[in-house]
Design an enzyme around this catalytic site. Structure first.
Site, PDB file in Angstrom:
ATOM      1  CG  HIS A   1      54.098  27.125  99.634  1.00  0.00           C
ATOM      2  ND1 HIS A   1      54.618  28.391  99.792  1.00  0.00           N
ATOM      3  CD2 HIS A   1      53.805  26.685 100.884  1.00  0.00           C
ATOM      4  CE1 HIS A   1      54.649  28.700 101.069  1.00  0.00           C
ATOM      5  NE2 HIS A   1      54.154  27.683 101.760  1.00  0.00           N
TER       6      HIS A   1
ATOM      7  CB  THR B   1      40.733  16.583  99.691  1.00  0.00           C
ATOM      8  OG1 THR B   1      39.739  15.557  99.590  1.00  0.00           O
ATOM      9  CG2 THR B   1      41.890  16.085 100.538  1.00  0.00           C
ATOM     10  CE  LYS B   2      37.116  15.117  95.145  1.00  0.00           C
ATOM     11  NZ  LYS B   2      38.084  14.066  95.499  1.00  0.00           N
TER      12      LYS B   2
ATOM     13  CE  LYS C   1      27.201   9.460 112.893  1.00  0.00           C
ATOM     14  NZ  LYS C   1      27.034   8.694 114.100  1.00  0.00           N
TER      15      LYS C   1
HETATM   16  C1  LIG Z   1      33.247  12.161 113.938  1.00  0.00           C
HETATM   17  C2  LIG Z   1      32.704  11.799 115.299  1.00  0.00           C
HETATM   18  C3  LIG Z   1      31.922  12.985 115.891  1.00  0.00           C
HETATM   19  C4  LIG Z   1      31.745  10.614 115.042  1.00  0.00           C
HETATM   20  O1  LIG Z   1      31.220  10.191 116.261  1.00  0.00           O
HETATM   21  P1  LIG Z   1      30.054   9.076 116.249  1.00  0.00           P
HETATM   22  O2  LIG Z   1      28.882   9.612 115.510  1.00  0.00           O
HETATM   23  O3  LIG Z   1      29.832   8.688 117.657  1.00  0.00           O
HETATM   24  O4  LIG Z   1      30.665   7.924 115.355  1.00  0.00           O
HETATM   25  P2  LIG Z   1      31.047   6.427 115.791  1.00  0.00           P
HETATM   26  O5  LIG Z   1      31.970   6.460 116.957  1.00  0.00           O
HETATM   27  O6  LIG Z   1      29.778   5.669 115.904  1.00  0.00           O
HETATM   28  O7  LIG Z   1      31.883   5.917 114.548  1.00  0.00           O
HETATM   29  C5  LIG Z   1      31.296   5.538 113.319  1.00  0.00           C
HETATM   30  C6  LIG Z   1      32.383   4.908 112.453  1.00  0.00           C
HETATM   31  O8  LIG Z   1      33.326   5.923 112.070  1.00  0.00           O
HETATM   32  C7  LIG Z   1      34.636   5.618 112.557  1.00  0.00           C
HETATM   33  N1  LIG Z   1      35.206   6.871 113.064  1.00  0.00           N
HETATM   34  C8  LIG Z   1      34.654   7.701 113.983  1.00  0.00           C
HETATM   35  N2  LIG Z   1      35.431   8.775 114.155  1.00  0.00           N
HETATM   36  C9  LIG Z   1      36.478   8.618 113.344  1.00  0.00           C
HETATM   37  C10 LIG Z   1      37.604   9.415 113.071  1.00  0.00           C
HETATM   38  N3  LIG Z   1      37.782  10.596 113.680  1.00  0.00           N
HETATM   39  N4  LIG Z   1      38.496   8.970 112.146  1.00  0.00           N
HETATM   40  C11 LIG Z   1      38.299   7.774 111.524  1.00  0.00           C
HETATM   41  N5  LIG Z   1      37.242   6.989 111.734  1.00  0.00           N
HETATM   42  C12 LIG Z   1      36.349   7.405 112.644  1.00  0.00           C
HETATM   43  C13 LIG Z   1      34.433   4.598 113.680  1.00  0.00           C
HETATM   44  O9  LIG Z   1      35.562   3.799 113.819  1.00  0.00           O
HETATM   45  C14 LIG Z   1      33.234   3.862 113.158  1.00  0.00           C
HETATM   46  O10 LIG Z   1      33.650   2.966 112.163  1.00  0.00           O
HETATM   47  P3  LIG Z   1      32.952   1.512 111.970  1.00  0.00           P
HETATM   48  O11 LIG Z   1      31.520   1.805 111.596  1.00  0.00           O
HETATM   49  O12 LIG Z   1      33.747   0.891 110.873  1.00  0.00           O
HETATM   50  O13 LIG Z   1      33.081   0.845 113.281  1.00  0.00           O
HETATM   51  C15 LIG Z   1      33.815  11.431 116.325  1.00  0.00           C
HETATM   52  O14 LIG Z   1      34.288  10.134 116.123  1.00  0.00           O
HETATM   53  C16 LIG Z   1      35.003  12.389 116.298  1.00  0.00           C
HETATM   54  O15 LIG Z   1      35.967  12.256 115.531  1.00  0.00           O
HETATM   55  N6  LIG Z   1      34.925  13.398 117.205  1.00  0.00           N
HETATM   56  C17 LIG Z   1      35.899  14.435 117.324  1.00  0.00           C
HETATM   57  C18 LIG Z   1      36.392  14.513 118.769  1.00  0.00           C
HETATM   58  C19 LIG Z   1      37.379  15.624 118.942  1.00  0.00           C
HETATM   59  O16 LIG Z   1      38.257  15.839 118.133  1.00  0.00           O
HETATM   60  N7  LIG Z   1      37.219  16.373 120.007  1.00  0.00           N
HETATM   61  C20 LIG Z   1      38.115  17.493 120.256  1.00  0.00           C
HETATM   62  C21 LIG Z   1      37.464  18.510 121.082  1.00  0.00           C
HETATM   63  S1  LIG Z   1      36.644  19.746 120.117  1.00  0.00           S
END
Ligand SMILES: CC(C)(COP(=O)(O)OP(=O)(O)OC[C@H]1O[C@@H](n2cnc3c(N)ncnc32)[C@H](O)[C@@H]1OP(=O)(O)O)[C@@H](O)C(=O)NCCC(=O)NCCS
Length: 185
Positions: free
Chosen positions: A105, A157-158, A175
């Site tokens: 908007h 946002t980017k 990563k």
């Molecule tokens: C993004 C994601 C895939 C990363 O998983 P991962 O590779 O196993 O990552 P890790 O759990 O090792 O986390 C790495 C770091 O990121 C942080 N982190 C992971 N997911 C995060 C999230 N969604 N928001 C904020 N921080 C997050 C962790 O706290 C960790 O931080 P640290 O290094 O300071 O301890 C997972 O955390 C995620 O968000 N999955 C989505 C799950 C979902 O929504 N499923 C719905 C069904 S489709």
């Protein structure tokens, strides 16, 4: 006897498919069957929607786009919301309660109610093989490149680079996925 019943059932399902295709042909901009519709979804502006094969529109999905393209084998997310101009690739997974807002908007004129101020549309592009976690928000003007992972609760946002894994608000790269891993569908 059993064979005849099976043949009849298969013929019936083909007829159903053809009838569905005729209905959808007139409703949507373009649709390639099968597309899987669950219950209680809302789809507006159907003439501007292009669905490829094996798209899933799950429960409570709310699509009100200016223009929407969805590629093959893409899952749109339970209770997800899509508006504005959005292009989504193939093999994309959209988690629950995700908002993909391909428009904004206008807010510059403080003396005009924002509801009457019109909108600006840049458009969102989500490339193939992207996974968007639960409760994420994707803002207008962004591109999420192939193979990226958007963490639960992210606000994008980017632009997000290929195979990046991002978390947080605003979304930041933590990563990259292994580029050599094979993709099986
Ligand atoms: C993004 C994601 C895939 C990363 O998983 P991962 O590779 O196993 O990552 P890790 O759990 O090792 O986390 C790495 C770091 O990121 C942080 N982190 C992971 N997911 C995060 C999230 N969604 N928001 C904020 N921080 C997050 C962790 O706290 C960790 O931080 P640290 O290094 O300071 O301890 C997972 O955390 C995620 O968000 N999955 C989505 C799950 C979902 O929504 N499923 C719905 C069904 S489709």
């Amino acid at each position: 006897m059993l064979l005849k019943q099976k043949e009849f059932a298969s013929m019936l399902s083909k007829v159903k498919m053809v009838l569905l295709y005729i209905v959808y042909f007139f409703q949507f901009g373009k649709i390639e069957l099968p597309v899987y519709f669950y219950k209680n979804y809302f789809i507006g502006n159907r003439k501007k929607i292009y669905f490829s094969q094996k798209v899933t529109v799950p429960e409570k999905c709310y699509l009100s786009p200016l223009e929407l393209f969805v590629g093959e084998n893409t899952w749109l997310g339970v209770n997800s919301f899509i508006c504005g101009k959005v292009k989504i690739g193939s093999n994309v997974m959209v988690g629950p309660n995700v908002a993909i807002t391909g428009a904004n908007h206008n807010i510059e004129k403080a003396d005009v109610p924002m509801i009457n101020s019109g909108i600006t549309v840049k458009g969102i592009i989500i490339e193939d093989d992207v996974w968007i976690g639960a409760n994420a928000v994707v803002l207008d003007g962004t591109t999420i490149k192939r193979g990226a992972v958007i963490g639960a609760g992210c606000v994008v946002t980017k632009d997000i680079p290929e195979y990046a894994v991002v978390v947080g608000n605003p979304a930041k790269i933590i990563k990259y996925r292994n580029h050599d891993c094979s993709v099986t569908v």
